[in-house]
Design a protein around this motif. Sequence first.
Motif, short mmCIF file in Angstrom:
data_model
loop_
_atom_site.label_atom_id
_atom_site.label_comp_id
_atom_site.label_asym_id
_atom_site.label_seq_id
_atom_site.Cartn_x
_atom_site.Cartn_y
_atom_site.Cartn_z
N ALA A 56 18.03 95.54 9.52
CA ALA A 56 19.40 95.70 9.00
C ALA A 56 19.66 94.68 7.91
O ALA A 56 19.49 93.48 8.11
N GLY A 57 20.03 95.16 6.75
CA GLY A 57 20.29 94.28 5.62
C GLY A 57 19.05 93.81 4.90
O GLY A 57 19.13 93.03 3.95
N GLY A 58 17.90 94.29 5.32
CA GLY A 58 16.65 93.86 4.70
C GLY A 58 16.34 94.64 3.44
O GLY A 58 16.79 95.78 3.26
N THR A 59 15.59 94.04 2.57
CA THR A 59 15.18 94.70 1.33
C THR A 59 13.66 94.84 1.31
O THR A 59 12.98 94.39 2.22
N ALA A 60 13.18 95.45 0.26
CA ALA A 60 11.73 95.58 0.10
C ALA A 60 11.12 94.19 -0.05
O ALA A 60 11.73 93.29 -0.64
N PRO A 61 9.93 93.98 0.50
CA PRO A 61 9.33 92.64 0.47
C PRO A 61 8.78 92.26 -0.91
O PRO A 61 7.57 92.12 -1.10
N ILE A 62 9.70 92.08 -1.84
CA ILE A 62 9.34 91.64 -3.18
C ILE A 62 9.97 90.26 -3.36
O ILE A 62 11.17 90.09 -3.18
N LEU A 63 9.17 89.29 -3.70
CA LEU A 63 9.67 87.92 -3.82
C LEU A 63 10.64 87.79 -4.98
O LEU A 63 10.41 88.29 -6.08
N THR A 64 11.74 87.10 -4.70
CA THR A 64 12.75 86.81 -5.72
C THR A 64 13.00 85.31 -5.71
O THR A 64 12.40 84.55 -4.95
N GLU A 65 13.93 84.87 -6.57
CA GLU A 65 14.20 83.43 -6.65
C GLU A 65 15.03 82.93 -5.47
O GLU A 65 15.03 81.76 -5.17
#
Length: 144
Positions: A56-65
């Motif tokens: 819940a509330g998770g996004t795709a596992p792409i690294l961001t700042e």
Amino acid sequence: MLMQLAEIWNYLIVILLMMIGLFLVISRTNLVKKLVGLSIFQTSVFLFYITLGKVAGGTAPILTETADTIYSNPLPHVLILTAIVVGVATTALGLALILRINEAFGSIEEDEILAVKIEASATEMLNTDTSPAPAKPKKSGDSV
């Protein structure tokens, strides 16, 4: 009550698909319909695993700042892609076997296939009962 159902709708769909697939496998005598039931059941398992992988509330596992980002687990999705390929191959093999069964027995209905097998075994038993007994082989020390 309606809001609680809206939160778990995917689990309800999984249960519904599982029961439909299981019903088709158990209740039908047509082999193609049984195979369709297995595919529906398999699809419900895929949906269940994908549902478990969503956070819940998770996004795709792409690294961001940002360091406090919640990610969804990608492993269930990767495993399901593999399972889909295996499922398609299994379904193709099942259809090929059904074609062979149809060529051999002239039907894809379980009842008719069993009737043909019982008839063939009964005919074989009748043929073996009327044939003469084979001669016993002589031992090497026996004289003529």
